[in-house]
Design a protein around this motif. Structure first.
Motif, PDB file in Angstrom:
ATOM      1  N   LYS A  28      -2.932  -2.956   6.298  1.00 56.16           N
ATOM      2  CA  LYS A  28      -4.007  -3.949   6.290  1.00 56.16           C
ATOM      3  C   LYS A  28      -3.500  -5.300   5.790  1.00 56.16           C
ATOM      4  O   LYS A  28      -3.914  -6.359   6.292  1.00 56.16           O
ATOM      5  CB  LYS A  28      -5.157  -3.452   5.409  1.00 56.16           C
ATOM      6  CG  LYS A  28      -6.340  -4.422   5.332  1.00 56.16           C
ATOM      7  CD  LYS A  28      -6.905  -4.732   6.711  1.00 56.16           C
ATOM      8  CE  LYS A  28      -7.984  -5.795   6.646  1.00 56.16           C
ATOM      9  NZ  LYS A  28      -8.485  -6.173   7.981  1.00 56.16           N
ATOM     10  N   MET A  29      -2.607  -5.288   4.836  1.00 54.70           N
ATOM     11  CA  MET A  29      -2.026  -6.532   4.331  1.00 54.70           C
ATOM     12  C   MET A  29      -1.260  -7.250   5.434  1.00 54.70           C
ATOM     13  O   MET A  29      -1.350  -8.481   5.583  1.00 54.70           O
ATOM     14  CB  MET A  29      -1.097  -6.223   3.153  1.00 54.70           C
ATOM     15  CG  MET A  29      -0.421  -7.446   2.545  1.00 54.70           C
ATOM     16  SD  MET A  29      -1.588  -8.568   1.746  1.00 54.70           S
ATOM     17  CE  MET A  29      -2.032  -7.592   0.307  1.00 54.70           C
ATOM     18  N   TRP A  32      -3.726  -8.694   7.829  1.00 56.97           N
ATOM     19  CA  TRP A  32      -4.457  -9.807   7.208  1.00 56.97           C
ATOM     20  C   TRP A  32      -3.773 -11.155   7.443  1.00 56.97           C
ATOM     21  O   TRP A  32      -4.424 -12.181   7.597  1.00 56.97           O
ATOM     22  CB  TRP A  32      -4.599  -9.518   5.721  1.00 56.97           C
ATOM     23  CG  TRP A  32      -5.355 -10.560   4.961  1.00 56.97           C
ATOM     24  CD1 TRP A  32      -6.676 -10.874   5.082  1.00 56.97           C
ATOM     25  CD2 TRP A  32      -4.826 -11.433   3.958  1.00 56.97           C
ATOM     26  NE1 TRP A  32      -7.025 -11.875   4.211  1.00 56.97           N
ATOM     27  CE2 TRP A  32      -5.899 -12.238   3.503  1.00 56.97           C
ATOM     28  CE3 TRP A  32      -3.569 -11.598   3.392  1.00 56.97           C
ATOM     29  CZ2 TRP A  32      -5.730 -13.206   2.516  1.00 56.97           C
ATOM     30  CZ3 TRP A  32      -3.406 -12.551   2.404  1.00 56.97           C
ATOM     31  CH2 TRP A  32      -4.475 -13.349   1.979  1.00 56.97           C
ATOM     32  N   GLU A  35      -4.896 -12.440  10.895  1.00 61.73           N
ATOM     33  CA  GLU A  35      -6.320 -12.540  11.214  1.00 61.73           C
ATOM     34  C   GLU A  35      -6.789 -13.976  11.448  1.00 61.73           C
ATOM     35  O   GLU A  35      -7.748 -14.204  12.186  1.00 61.73           O
ATOM     36  CB  GLU A  35      -7.156 -11.897  10.094  1.00 61.73           C
ATOM     37  CG  GLU A  35      -7.063 -10.378  10.082  1.00 61.73           C
ATOM     38  CD  GLU A  35      -7.861  -9.766   8.947  1.00 61.73           C
ATOM     39  OE1 GLU A  35      -8.384 -10.534   8.101  1.00 61.73           O
ATOM     40  OE2 GLU A  35      -7.964  -8.529   8.891  1.00 61.73           O
ATOM     41  N   SER A  36      -6.124 -14.933  10.813  1.00 60.39           N
ATOM     42  CA  SER A  36      -6.538 -16.335  10.971  1.00 60.39           C
ATOM     43  C   SER A  36      -5.960 -16.986  12.223  1.00 60.39           C
ATOM     44  O   SER A  36      -6.328 -18.111  12.569  1.00 60.39           O
ATOM     45  CB  SER A  36      -6.118 -17.142   9.735  1.00 60.39           C
ATOM     46  OG  SER A  36      -4.705 -17.066   9.553  1.00 60.39           O
ATOM     47  N   PRO A 184     -12.269  -7.736   9.162  1.00 58.31           N
ATOM     48  CA  PRO A 184     -11.376  -8.740   8.570  1.00 58.31           C
ATOM     49  C   PRO A 184     -11.616  -8.947   7.074  1.00 58.31           C
ATOM     50  O   PRO A 184     -12.632  -8.529   6.517  1.00 58.31           O
ATOM     51  CB  PRO A 184     -11.745 -10.003   9.352  1.00 58.31           C
ATOM     52  CG  PRO A 184     -13.201  -9.809   9.670  1.00 58.31           C
ATOM     53  CD  PRO A 184     -13.382  -8.339   9.903  1.00 58.31           C
ATOM     54  N   GLY A 185     -10.648  -9.599   6.446  1.00 57.94           N
ATOM     55  CA  GLY A 185     -10.799 -10.051   5.072  1.00 57.94           C
ATOM     56  C   GLY A 185     -10.904  -8.942   4.040  1.00 57.94           C
ATOM     57  O   GLY A 185     -10.447  -7.816   4.232  1.00 57.94           O
ATOM     58  N   PHE A 189     -10.218  -4.555   3.560  1.00 59.08           N
ATOM     59  CA  PHE A 189      -9.462  -3.831   2.535  1.00 59.08           C
ATOM     60  C   PHE A 189     -10.322  -2.746   1.883  1.00 59.08           C
ATOM     61  O   PHE A 189      -9.877  -1.611   1.684  1.00 59.08           O
ATOM     62  CB  PHE A 189      -8.954  -4.803   1.460  1.00 59.08           C
ATOM     63  CG  PHE A 189      -7.735  -5.574   1.859  1.00 59.08           C
ATOM     64  CD1 PHE A 189      -6.477  -5.019   1.741  1.00 59.08           C
ATOM     65  CD2 PHE A 189      -7.851  -6.860   2.360  1.00 59.08           C
ATOM     66  CE1 PHE A 189      -5.338  -5.727   2.102  1.00 59.08           C
ATOM     67  CE2 PHE A 189      -6.726  -7.581   2.730  1.00 59.08           C
ATOM     68  CZ  PHE A 189      -5.463  -7.018   2.608  1.00 59.08           C
TER      69      PHE A 189
END
Length: 237
Positions: A28-29, A32, A35-36, A184-185, A189
């Protein structure tokens, strides 16, 4: 099932879940960071997809739980019936010593049910049954004893079909990846942490139940052999 220290059980569960939690959060990190980006896909309503796959996993886990739970208790029931037969046979003429020795070997085999030990125990059981018949102790009790021993020895190494395990693993990984990508975000997590703890926690417990005679230090659930051990303690060979 054997009772254990609750703190030890919790530590064993955490130790088994830790690698999955660490791997999923690391994944997930990594996601992340992307994601932007403008090219990263945006899914506004992932609830339907997540719900469908989650429901499928729940069905598969539930079916597996039903099978392994039934097997665990059926082994315990069969062991109790075997001990009941042994209590009768141990008082029969000319076979008492054989019964005591067989019971001790049976307990050792169930404590560590390797393939070679199972084969050896089957051979010992055949020899014992032949002697019981020769001594005139055949009958319904012997028939039930033979059936229950065969059942326990067979079930001691039985497992869920490999294809079922592979498919369940595949969709569990897919579900985890989907959560990591679609949410997301910080919410992502938190969601992936909950999913891994709940999903993999259930999978770990059920997998442990699939090996009911595994007496390793990290085992969480094992068959209760206390009736057999009590019989052996009362009738030392």
């Amino acid at each position: 099932m054997d009772d254990k220290n609750p703190y030890k059980i919790i530590l064993n569960i955490i130790s088994k879940l830790y690698p999955y939690v660490l791997l999923s959060l690391s994944l997930k990190m990594l996601i992340w960071f992307f994601e932007s980006a403008s090219w990263w896909p945006k899914i506004n309503n992932p609830g339907i997809i997540i719900g469908v796959i989650g429901f499928g996993i729940a069905i598969l886990l539930g079916a597996k739980l039903s099978v392994v739970n039934s097997r665990l208790y059926s082994i315990e029931d069969a062991v109790c019936r075997i001990v009941g037969s042994l209590r009768i046979f141990v008082n029969k003429k000319n076979v008492s010593k054989d019964i005591k020795g067989w019971a001790e070997n049976f307990e050792v085999t169930l404590f560590d049910p390797a393939k070679e030990g199972i084969v050896s125990m089957r051979n010992q059981t055949d020899i014992l049954i032949k002697k019981l018949v020769t001594e005139g102790h055949d009958g319904p009790n012997l028939s039930g004893f033979s059936r229950d021993v065969s059942y326990v020895l067979h079930r001691s190494t039985a497992e869920i079909p490999v294809a079922y395990e592979y498919f369940l693993t595949m969709i569990s990984i897919l579900y985890t990846l989907m959560i990591a990508v679609m949410l997301p975000g910080i919410a992502g997590f938190i969601a992936i942490l909950i999913v891994v703890v709940v999903l993999m926690g259930a999978a770990v417990i059920i997998e442990d139940m699939d090996h009911p005679l595994d007496n390793s230090p990290t085992s969480l659930i094992v068959v209760n052999l206390e009736p057999l051990r009590h019989f052996i303690g009362q009738n030392k060979a």
